[in-house]
Design an enzyme around this catalytic site. Sequence first.
Site, PDB file in Angstrom:
ATOM      1  N   ASN A 163       0.866  -1.180   0.000  1.00  0.00           N
ATOM      2  CA  ASN A 163       0.000   0.000   0.000  1.00  0.00           C
ATOM      3  C   ASN A 163       0.899   1.225   0.000  1.00  0.00           C
ATOM      4  O   ASN A 163       1.492   1.554   1.016  1.00  0.00           O
ATOM      5  CB  ASN A 163      -0.896  -0.038   1.251  1.00  0.00           C
ATOM      6  CG  ASN A 163      -1.713   1.231   1.427  1.00  0.00           C
ATOM      7  OD1 ASN A 163      -1.801   2.058   0.515  1.00  0.00           O
ATOM      8  ND2 ASN A 163      -2.323   1.376   2.602  1.00  0.00           N
ATOM      9  N   TRP A 164       0.990   1.854  -1.157  1.00  0.00           N
ATOM     10  CA  TRP A 164       1.906   2.995  -1.282  1.00  0.00           C
ATOM     11  C   TRP A 164       1.347   4.268  -0.649  1.00  0.00           C
ATOM     12  O   TRP A 164       2.066   5.262  -0.538  1.00  0.00           O
ATOM     13  CB  TRP A 164       2.245   3.238  -2.757  1.00  0.00           C
ATOM     14  CG  TRP A 164       3.279   2.298  -3.305  1.00  0.00           C
ATOM     15  CD1 TRP A 164       3.766   1.161  -2.693  1.00  0.00           C
ATOM     16  CD2 TRP A 164       3.970   2.401  -4.554  1.00  0.00           C
ATOM     17  NE1 TRP A 164       4.709   0.566  -3.498  1.00  0.00           N
ATOM     18  CE2 TRP A 164       4.857   1.304  -4.647  1.00  0.00           C
ATOM     19  CE3 TRP A 164       3.926   3.307  -5.619  1.00  0.00           C
ATOM     20  CZ2 TRP A 164       5.692   1.096  -5.748  1.00  0.00           C
ATOM     21  CZ3 TRP A 164       4.746   3.102  -6.720  1.00  0.00           C
ATOM     22  CH2 TRP A 164       5.623   2.010  -6.779  1.00  0.00           C
ATOM     23  N   LYS A 165       0.053   4.259  -0.301  1.00  0.00           N
ATOM     24  CA  LYS A 165      -0.586   5.463   0.272  1.00  0.00           C
ATOM     25  C   LYS A 165      -0.330   6.662  -0.652  1.00  0.00           C
ATOM     26  O   LYS A 165      -0.286   6.474  -1.873  1.00  0.00           O
ATOM     27  CB  LYS A 165      -0.089   5.690   1.705  1.00  0.00           C
ATOM     28  CG  LYS A 165      -0.235   4.416   2.551  1.00  0.00           C
ATOM     29  CD  LYS A 165      -0.015   4.610   4.012  1.00  0.00           C
ATOM     30  CE  LYS A 165      -0.204   3.278   4.721  1.00  0.00           C
ATOM     31  NZ  LYS A 165      -0.107   3.381   6.177  1.00  0.00           N
ATOM     32  N   HIS A 225      -9.583   1.096   4.915  1.00  0.00           N
ATOM     33  CA  HIS A 225      -8.314   1.321   5.632  1.00  0.00           C
ATOM     34  C   HIS A 225      -8.578   2.299   6.775  1.00  0.00           C
ATOM     35  O   HIS A 225      -9.382   3.223   6.641  1.00  0.00           O
ATOM     36  CB  HIS A 225      -7.260   1.872   4.674  1.00  0.00           C
ATOM     37  CG  HIS A 225      -5.886   1.888   5.271  1.00  0.00           C
ATOM     38  ND1 HIS A 225      -5.500   2.835   6.190  1.00  0.00           N
ATOM     39  CD2 HIS A 225      -4.833   1.052   5.111  1.00  0.00           C
ATOM     40  CE1 HIS A 225      -4.251   2.572   6.561  1.00  0.00           C
ATOM     41  NE2 HIS A 225      -3.820   1.498   5.935  1.00  0.00           N
ATOM     42  N   GLU A 266      -6.976   4.731   7.756  1.00  0.00           N
ATOM     43  CA  GLU A 266      -6.736   6.138   7.381  1.00  0.00           C
ATOM     44  C   GLU A 266      -7.929   6.719   6.630  1.00  0.00           C
ATOM     45  O   GLU A 266      -8.134   7.938   6.632  1.00  0.00           O
ATOM     46  CB  GLU A 266      -5.428   6.241   6.563  1.00  0.00           C
ATOM     47  CG  GLU A 266      -4.212   6.038   7.469  1.00  0.00           C
ATOM     48  CD  GLU A 266      -2.969   5.527   6.786  1.00  0.00           C
ATOM     49  OE1 GLU A 266      -2.882   5.565   5.545  1.00  0.00           O
ATOM     50  OE2 GLU A 266      -2.056   5.070   7.515  1.00  0.00           O
ATOM     51  N   GLU A 273      -5.420  -4.866  10.644  1.00  0.00           N
ATOM     52  CA  GLU A 273      -4.432  -3.804  10.816  1.00  0.00           C
ATOM     53  C   GLU A 273      -4.713  -3.031  12.097  1.00  0.00           C
ATOM     54  O   GLU A 273      -5.527  -2.097  12.096  1.00  0.00           O
ATOM     55  CB  GLU A 273      -4.488  -2.835   9.623  1.00  0.00           C
ATOM     56  CG  GLU A 273      -4.123  -3.470   8.304  1.00  0.00           C
ATOM     57  CD  GLU A 273      -3.525  -2.448   7.351  1.00  0.00           C
ATOM     58  OE1 GLU A 273      -2.456  -2.726   6.807  1.00  0.00           O
ATOM     59  OE2 GLU A 273      -4.119  -1.360   7.189  1.00  0.00           O
ATOM     60  N   GLY A 294       2.595   2.263  10.830  1.00  0.00           N
ATOM     61  CA  GLY A 294       3.582   3.331  10.715  1.00  0.00           C
ATOM     62  C   GLY A 294       4.296   3.674  12.012  1.00  0.00           C
ATOM     63  O   GLY A 294       4.974   4.692  12.095  1.00  0.00           O
ATOM     64  N   SER A 342       3.416  -2.102  10.305  1.00  0.00           N
ATOM     65  CA  SER A 342       4.852  -2.186  10.590  1.00  0.00           C
ATOM     66  C   SER A 342       5.470  -3.534  10.237  1.00  0.00           C
ATOM     67  O   SER A 342       6.374  -4.008  10.934  1.00  0.00           O
ATOM     68  CB  SER A 342       5.132  -1.826  12.061  1.00  0.00           C
ATOM     69  OG  SER A 342       4.790  -0.462  12.307  1.00  0.00           O
ATOM     70  N   GLY A 346       2.825  -1.110   4.232  1.00  0.00           N
ATOM     71  CA  GLY A 346       2.879   0.298   3.846  1.00  0.00           C
ATOM     72  C   GLY A 346       4.297   0.708   3.516  1.00  0.00           C
ATOM     73  O   GLY A 346       4.818   0.448   2.423  1.00  0.00           O
ATOM     74  N   GLY A 347       4.974   1.329   4.479  1.00  0.00           N
ATOM     75  CA  GLY A 347       6.296   1.912   4.265  1.00  0.00           C
ATOM     76  C   GLY A 347       7.292   0.976   3.605  1.00  0.00           C
ATOM     77  O   GLY A 347       8.036   1.383   2.699  1.00  0.00           O
TER      78      GLY A 347
HETATM   79  P1  PGA Z   1       2.912   0.336   7.561  1.00  0.00           P
HETATM   80  O1  PGA Z   1       1.420   0.559   6.983  1.00  0.00           O
HETATM   81  O2  PGA Z   1       3.419  -0.955   6.989  1.00  0.00           O
HETATM   82  O3  PGA Z   1       3.676   1.532   7.040  1.00  0.00           O
HETATM   83  O4  PGA Z   1       2.793   0.296   9.045  1.00  0.00           O
HETATM   84  C1  PGA Z   1       0.545  -0.525   6.832  1.00  0.00           C
HETATM   85  C2  PGA Z   1      -0.775  -0.059   6.274  1.00  0.00           C
HETATM   86  O5  PGA Z   1      -1.285   1.005   6.668  1.00  0.00           O
HETATM   87  O6  PGA Z   1      -1.372  -0.755   5.416  1.00  0.00           O
END
Ligand code: PGA
Length: 249
Positions: free
Chosen positions: A9-11, A93, A95, A163, A169, A209, A230-231
Amino acid sequence: MRRKLAAGNWKMNGTRADLSVLGDLAGAATEDGPEVLICPPATLLHPAATQALGTGIVIGAQTCHEAASGAFTGDISAPMVADAGATHVILGHSERREGYGETNADVANKVRAAWAADLTAIVCVGESLEDREGGTALAVISEQLAYSLPNGATGQRLVVAYEPIWAIGTGKVPSTAQIAEVHDALRAQLGDRFGAATGAAVRLLYGGSVKPDNAAEIFATSNVDGALVGGASLTAADFTPIIAALARA
Ligand code: PGA
């Protein structure tokens, strides 16, 4: 057997230059290995899907609107996502739930729209730190799952991602016992609602994470079929070892 899934997930990260990551990942996506999915920002869906052709990598969006078209300035619909060449869409998600007030009912409507456009929906659930510390995590997650999913799930068109909000993050990860407890509960609830065969076929991802150094332990956990990353999905240097750990699990 459930095929394992490594989803990135590149956000809100990435411009066309970053699509070189797809080329760097191409060797990691093999026919008998985990499915590799990249969910870039909407502007990159079409070029990413074009670039991924023939690599085995599949492309997904990070959200979509519940309507197919109309006066919704700034939104993109599920048919548009499919038209861009994507096959998956992340929905619900945290977010989106927290930043845009998406409710479980909104998520369920988006899942319906995704399925109508032949997209696989990756539906996210997960508790806040307050829920975790207050002992209500399982109840919160169960309610999210119940009301974020419409009827008609199948193992092909539904993926569920656990999640925990406090792990996204932050570098904090639940214990494998905590992940197993949630994933086992998700599997049981899916079986109760959609029947044992579908319950056993839906893939369950852990997200929050996930990094090269904790991936193997997480992937060895009960009912973990992959990760939503994500990251660590933004560079091939980080994502490749995560895909490799999943292939070994
Ligand atoms: P993260 O994000 O791996 O950067 O913690 C995961 C996500 O929000 O899907």
